[in-house]
Design an enzyme around this catalytic site. Sequence first.
Site, mmCIF file in Angstrom:
data_model
loop_
_atom_site.group_PDB
_atom_site.id
_atom_site.type_symbol
_atom_site.label_atom_id
_atom_site.label_comp_id
_atom_site.label_asym_id
_atom_site.label_seq_id
_atom_site.Cartn_x
_atom_site.Cartn_y
_atom_site.Cartn_z
ATOM 1 N N GLU A 82 56.690 51.032 60.817
ATOM 2 C CA GLU A 82 56.070 52.100 60.038
ATOM 3 C C GLU A 82 56.471 53.475 60.573
ATOM 4 O OE1 GLU A 82 51.837 52.548 60.374
ATOM 5 O OE2 GLU A 82 51.638 53.179 58.294
ATOM 6 N N GLU A 107 40.222 59.870 47.452
ATOM 7 C CA GLU A 107 41.219 59.398 46.483
ATOM 8 C C GLU A 107 40.591 58.391 45.530
ATOM 9 O OE1 GLU A 107 44.645 57.589 48.322
ATOM 10 O OE2 GLU A 107 45.566 57.140 46.381
ATOM 11 N N CYS A 112 43.358 43.811 62.265
ATOM 12 C CA CYS A 112 44.195 44.344 63.348
ATOM 13 C C CYS A 112 43.968 43.621 64.671
ATOM 14 C CB CYS A 112 43.908 45.818 63.547
ATOM 15 S SG CYS A 112 44.148 46.765 62.059
ATOM 16 N N SER A 160 46.739 53.108 48.101
ATOM 17 C CA SER A 160 46.268 54.445 48.419
ATOM 18 C C SER A 160 47.434 55.227 49.005
ATOM 19 C CB SER A 160 45.140 54.363 49.441
ATOM 20 O OG SER A 160 44.962 55.614 50.042
ATOM 21 N N GLU A 167 41.019 58.630 51.870
ATOM 22 C CA GLU A 167 41.146 57.462 50.997
ATOM 23 C C GLU A 167 39.914 57.332 50.105
ATOM 24 O OE1 GLU A 167 42.975 54.353 53.256
ATOM 25 O OE2 GLU A 167 42.489 52.815 51.787
ATOM 26 N N CYS A 211 46.393 50.912 55.220
ATOM 27 C CA CYS A 211 46.435 51.106 56.678
ATOM 28 C C CYS A 211 47.319 50.081 57.360
ATOM 29 C CB CYS A 211 45.060 50.992 57.303
ATOM 30 S SG CYS A 211 43.772 51.666 56.321
ATOM 31 N N GLU A 221 60.351 58.361 55.563
ATOM 32 C CA GLU A 221 59.488 59.392 54.977
ATOM 33 C C GLU A 221 58.411 59.886 55.965
ATOM 34 O OE1 GLU A 221 59.902 56.311 53.935
ATOM 35 O OE2 GLU A 221 58.011 55.323 53.401
#
Lengths: 637, 409
Positions: free
Chosen positions: A396, A311, A564, A354, A308, A334, A401
Amino acid sequence: MEDKKSLRAPVSQKPHVVPKPEHPEYLGGSITVEINEKKLTVPFGTTILEACKQAQIHIPTLCHHEDLCVAGVCRVCVVEVEGMRTLQASCAFPITAPIKIKTTTNAVRKARKHIIDLLISEHYGECYSCFRNNNCELQSLAKEYGVDHYNFGHVTQPRYEVDNSSYSVVRDMDKCVLCKRCVRTCIDLQEVGVLEAIDRGHNTHIGTFFDKPLAEVICINCGQCINRCPTGALRANDPRDEIWAAIDDPTKHVVIQTAPSPRAAIGEEFGQGAGKSFTGELNTALRRIGFDKVFDTNFTADLTIIEEGTELILRLYKALVKKEIVALPQFTSCSPGWVKYLEHFYPEYIDNLSSAKSPQQMFGALIKTFYAQKAGIDPANIVSVALMPCSAKKFECNRPEMNSSGYKDVDYGLTTRELAQMIKEAGIFLPEMPQSHFDDPFGEASGAGLIFGATGGVMEAALRSVIEFVTGKRVEDVYANADITPVRGFEGIRYAEIPITEVGPVPKLLQHLVPDWNWLKGATLKIAVCHGTANAKKVMEDIKAGGKFSECHFIEFMACPGGCLGGGGQPIPTNEEIRKKRAEAIYNEDKSLPVRKSHENRHVTELYDMFLTDGPCGHISHKLLHTHYVKRGKFIA
Amino acid sequence: MQNHLEVKLGKKTDRKGPVIFSEYKRGEAIKKALSMSREDILFELKDSKLKGRGGAGFPTSTKWMLTAAAKAEKKFIICNADEGEPGTFKDRVLLMEYPELVFDGMVVGGYTIGAQLGIVYLRGEYEYLLKPLEDYLEEMRKDNLLGKNILGKEGFDFDIEIVLGSGAYVCGEETALIESLEGHRGEPRNRPPYPINTGFLGRPTSVNNIETLAAVSHIVVKGGKWFAKFGTDKSSGSKLFSVSGDCEKPGVYELPWGTKISELLEIVGAKNAKAVQIGGASGHCIPKSQFDRTLAYEDVPTGGSVMIFNENRDMLHVLKNFMEFFVDESCGQCTPCRIGNVKLLEGVEMIEKGQYTFAHINKLKELGRTMQLASKCGLGQSSPNPFISILENFKDEIFNRGNGGRNGR
């Protein structure tokens, strides 16, 4: 109506906020009330409930929750106020006059008992077949008021179907007591607004838009409603049975990755106070349960930082040097709750996310490729479990995908609560386990990966690496102990500017991407951190309006309050104090680690040498470690 | 809620009454009020001892004084036209036949408390009145009884909007009404705060019943002392009663406060009445033995609904009807009202089937007491009233029903 502005939560569910005086000691700043004939001086505007707490007088509550606005609907907290005809809900009554309060009169006791009796009469099910057994606020109230039989009958048939359409949140409205905590969580705390009361009178129930299944509405799966539900009406979609089956199957190689936040909170499920991590003990317990390998999610958190961070550097390079149009600021990705929030509410900004996968999904992809290869195991026989503080992680790992390994990258997302249950089922008392280490080839991770668990953690971890990459200086020389305090804390939105006054050589890892850092010299890195989607909404609206956040380069978003550690899979109850203690546990563990920067994690550099050979954001990493998003919008079919 | 009725405003019959139905010319009160100071209007109201006609009986002068005193850029006056109490229809008559009284009263109120906008929250079922009332407001605007610098009074801008409700009984409760106006689910708010300082859109708001506003128009023109001459000491003026049920001449009557129930029954031609439900579903059921009680805030208070039951009526059936109404119309927010009413209805059904114990019925009466004390709003606080008063006043009839000797013990 000329100036009618839409408020998210109805005022019926908001407290009368009497601004508290800054100096309660000044004349008129405080009021002396009498509670049960005891005098007490409190700041003007204090609620009766708060005042009673100060006077150490216990008032039972059900719909009240410290994180939420006041509803005053359950009526369990009623007290007598002298001169008033009716009983008053202490949670909703602000003290603005020298009133006399009585909390234990006959009328009050009788009313509370009646209300509890009424709630129980409508509460379908039995305590022993409920996952909240022993941690249920209705059950505690029944015990507190000595309920020993059904005074007003008891429902024998369910009225509603259980909604388990969602990968993350299961709704069993027969256990609902209509406290509306979930409604207030969704509409006011998170500003998502999926849940609302539908119908009226005895038919009132909490539902979604046109009572559609949760999977078909704009629920972001954050699970904050679960954490605040007083009963078992809301729970996470529990994969324990499937995981036990995999463990019991000798042909399956079952591995688990554990995230830092559950480790800092799971002790609470075993009667330990909040604020202590049980990482080592948990490793042992997981092996005894029967997991074949125990890995540390922080390893891929470190990897996320490299990917990240790279990126971000690439986006900046394209924007500043090549003058290409790129989406900035870059948003972290995330938090799967946040990702789905953005997909629904701000789909026009998905390019800003991202493309790096979350640590959970990066790990999933690596386990069934890199690890399978190295260990010589057929990935088809690997069952990959992720211990997460999060209910959205279940969604998730089921995103279509997320199968870049050729298989479902992560098979099951497991919450802290569910794992604690498994540990108990195995007859293990976690706090007494001996400590042990994580398994190779991923080994121990850095403190940077660990602090992902707290709000601001991703940003701090990224900065620890980016500062060293660009300036060539040690981050300890810039921030004492490498603690980047400007991004820490619990304030909803934090903003910081980091001027880049000098640049160093480009590290080996990035040399194929940028020739030098001169283009960054004299620039100021603008960053922001926010947690809870209500704050995310403020930041996004500011960006839309071209405000100061639109000039940021990098913004960390977390769907859950506190990050989290306050996730929808964490132990119940939750409040700000508990979340702060969990954060302390995480930062203390970070402090104790020898390696505290992602790029110094030797296993990560090894991985780039051996497996991801074309470097960060290269072809292999793009295939395995990056993803794409869906413009969902708010349309509900 | 479609209605194809063509309605024209204006008087249908020659109604007679001492106060509300006395002579009044459109705009009179506004003209008079604008020549007075706000304080003088408040003093007139104080002299009149006018109390809110919705049923709760809060002194109007106090409500307006507090709203006037609240400091805010914007204030609102809301006319509660959500006439939802079973058995009442006098507000509809006022709107249809005496709109000038209601709207002039609102303008006076707006002037007195310093509001710029008045909102009429019109009951959903009265949708057919919307168009004619809006036309009427347009007329007022033309005559500068609404709009900017009303009747040349520099700086007094005031307008009235009509908003339709959606048919929930609870929206007659002032804070639920405000929630509904704001576009939310109609649920009562926590009180305090009261609308007088935190009302519509968080601003000071006075919510008044239609009849209260109509009375204000008369008081401003004829004086508070004139108004206070009617009625009793604690209940001044007159009251509109919506009379329905077993009588020869049902309809809207204006009678001074202090009228005996028996007098009212005589006027409306109710022979062999055995009970009168006063104040709607949430009111009290008065048995024949108490017909000499007076209609007044100090004895039998009411918002105006009078339902007459003759000897042939089954009082348990009457009670069941009321309880079914509350089970449906509770907003579902607070526990005592949402579940309590269901339990009371179940109790009525048990009596109906003859499957009850007195112990259980007594337990339900205690529950009713809790509902009166612990419910969040007036709906839940008053919904046990018929249960308690009918079972008490008609216990012989109810507990000695012919149901095969299966009466409770």
